[in-house]
Design a protein around this motif. Structure first.
Motif, mmCIF file in Angstrom:
data_model
loop_
_atom_site.group_PDB
_atom_site.id
_atom_site.type_symbol
_atom_site.label_atom_id
_atom_site.label_comp_id
_atom_site.label_asym_id
_atom_site.label_seq_id
_atom_site.Cartn_x
_atom_site.Cartn_y
_atom_site.Cartn_z
ATOM 1 N N ILE A 1 -0.920 7.707 -6.246
ATOM 2 C CA ILE A 1 -0.706 6.260 -6.150
ATOM 3 C C ILE A 1 0.019 5.993 -4.845
ATOM 4 C CG2 ILE A 1 0.307 4.213 -7.239
ATOM 5 C CD1 ILE A 1 0.355 5.929 -9.864
ATOM 6 N N ALA A 2 -0.529 5.140 -3.998
ATOM 7 C CA ALA A 2 0.056 4.912 -2.676
ATOM 8 C C ALA A 2 -0.061 3.442 -2.289
ATOM 9 C CB ALA A 2 -0.617 5.781 -1.619
ATOM 10 N N SER A 3 0.813 3.010 -1.378
ATOM 11 C CA SER A 3 0.816 1.634 -0.886
ATOM 12 C C SER A 3 1.011 1.626 0.630
ATOM 13 C CB SER A 3 1.940 0.832 -1.552
ATOM 14 O OG SER A 3 2.048 -0.457 -0.982
ATOM 15 N N PHE A 4 0.188 0.818 1.309
ATOM 16 C CA PHE A 4 0.301 0.657 2.756
ATOM 17 C C PHE A 4 0.659 -0.788 3.092
ATOM 18 C CE2 PHE A 4 -2.343 4.355 2.342
ATOM 19 C CZ PHE A 4 -2.034 5.149 3.433
ATOM 20 N N PRO B 1 -0.328 -5.205 7.858
ATOM 21 C CA PRO B 1 -0.261 -5.471 9.303
ATOM 22 C C PRO B 1 0.016 -4.222 10.141
ATOM 23 C CG PRO B 1 0.933 -7.146 8.089
ATOM 24 C CD PRO B 1 0.605 -6.067 7.097
ATOM 25 N N SER B 2 0.913 -3.368 9.668
ATOM 26 C CA SER B 2 1.295 -2.204 10.464
ATOM 27 C C SER B 2 0.581 -0.927 10.042
ATOM 28 C CB SER B 2 2.804 -1.979 10.356
ATOM 29 O OG SER B 2 3.160 -1.601 9.035
ATOM 30 N N LEU B 3 -0.069 -0.956 8.879
ATOM 31 C CA LEU B 3 -0.700 0.223 8.284
ATOM 32 C C LEU B 3 0.308 1.348 8.026
ATOM 33 C CD1 LEU B 3 -4.134 0.423 10.138
ATOM 34 C CD2 LEU B 3 -3.577 -0.669 7.965
ATOM 35 N N ALA B 4 1.578 0.961 7.906
ATOM 36 C CA ALA B 4 2.617 1.945 7.604
ATOM 37 C C ALA B 4 2.562 2.301 6.124
ATOM 38 C CB ALA B 4 3.991 1.383 7.952
ATOM 39 N N LEU B 5 2.767 3.561 5.819
ATOM 40 C CA LEU B 5 2.809 4.013 4.433
ATOM 41 C C LEU B 5 4.139 3.615 3.818
ATOM 42 C CD1 LEU B 5 1.487 5.642 2.140
ATOM 43 C CD2 LEU B 5 2.597 7.688 3.072
ATOM 44 N N GLU B 6 4.085 2.751 2.793
ATOM 45 C CA GLU B 6 5.298 2.267 2.141
ATOM 46 C C GLU B 6 5.738 3.165 1.000
ATOM 47 O OE1 GLU B 6 5.079 -2.538 2.549
ATOM 48 O OE2 GLU B 6 3.819 -1.622 1.013
ATOM 49 N N TYR B 7 4.738 3.713 0.294
ATOM 50 C CA TYR B 7 5.048 4.457 -0.927
ATOM 51 C C TYR B 7 3.895 5.399 -1.226
ATOM 52 C CZ TYR B 7 5.505 5.312 -5.977
ATOM 53 O OH TYR B 7 5.584 5.902 -7.220
ATOM 54 N N ALA B 8 4.210 6.583 -1.696
ATOM 55 C CA ALA B 8 3.188 7.512 -2.176
ATOM 56 C C ALA B 8 3.819 8.418 -3.211
ATOM 57 C CB ALA B 8 2.604 8.331 -1.031
#
Length: 251
Positions: free
Chosen positions: A8-11, A14-21
């Motif tokens: 389970i992941a979240s990006f 706008p920045s395509l930064a990985l917020e959570y995985a």
């Protein structure tokens, strides 16, 4: 053996930064197939072979009638570990796991897609089990079909839960399909209708519940039998259930 774990992941778009995985599952293979955000919770569905999940992996909601909660896999640990479907609800801000449950019977079960409307979460999947799923008609006003004696066949499954991770009461639970095998890949909902798409090896004479929208009209598309597909293996071999879902071997 190589085991997989649900991811389970979240990006940030706008920045395509990985917020959570994060990974979810136990010592057996787990796979996530469907994800939906209802404006309050993130819902994830899939299936797991794990037999060592804990209450931390599947946190309990508030206790009340109709809430389904278990972290005990219902199938025996033999051959391939038997799969149960899983349902998770996560907080979209903190990504904390608010609710988790297994749902399945004595054989292979897998949940494949999830969606929502203003009141409920709708889930579709497939089951080789002959019990647990769809054993009771929860609402006589809703479509209901008991499980077939599957053995080496599969039924489609449809579920509806209240849209709250604190009290996800099961409101609808039915099988769908004929006496051969079904695989419902996707579910969607409008203001007053539910749509399911998938595949079936059942024909009309195999008890598949077909219904023509308007028998007097040729303008609404309706096809009541297989028009040329190769039916030499109409039952979709039972051992392909887990292999094709979990290991993607291409059968």
């Amino acid at each position: 053996p190589t085991f997989g774990t649900a991811l389970i992941a979240s990006f940030d778009i706008p920045s395509l930064a990985l917020e959570y995985a994060n990974l979810w599952g136990g010592s057996g293979t787990s796979v996530a197939y469907g994800l939906d955000f209802d404006g309050k919770d993130i819902w994830v569905v899939g299936g797991t072979e794990s037999h060592d999940l804990t209450a931390v992996d599947c946190p309990a909601p508030a206790s009340m009638a109709g809430v389904h909660h278990t972290y005990v896999n219902g199938g025996p640990d033999q051959n391939f570990r038997r799969c149960d479907g899983f349902i998770l609800a996560l907080n979209p801000i903190t990504f904390s796991l608010e609710y988790g449950t297994l749902m399945g019977g004595e054989y292979y079960d897998m949940l494949l897609d999830v969606c929502h409307d203003g009141e409920q979460i709708y889930i579709t999947g497939e089951s080789r089990s002959t019990g647990v799923f769809a054993t009771n008609d929860l609402d006589p006003d809703l479509y209901y079909q008991p499980l077939n004696p599957n053995v080496n066949r599969r039924d489609a499954i449809l579920l509806a839960l209240d849209k709250t991770a604190q009290a996800p009461v099961v409101r609808w639970n039915t099988a769908f399909g004929g006496t051969e095998s079904e695989r419902p890949w996707s579910v969607a909902v409008s203001e007053n209708e539910l749509f399911v798409v998938g595949a079936t090896s059942s024909e009309q004479w195999d008890g598949f519940p077909l219904q023509d929208f308007d028998p007097s009209s040729l303008e609404d598309f309706y096809q009541d039998f297989n028009m040329g597909g190769d039916g030499w293996v109409g039952f979709l071999e039972y051992y392909d259930f887990e292999i094709s879902l979990n290991y993607l071997t291409g059968f």
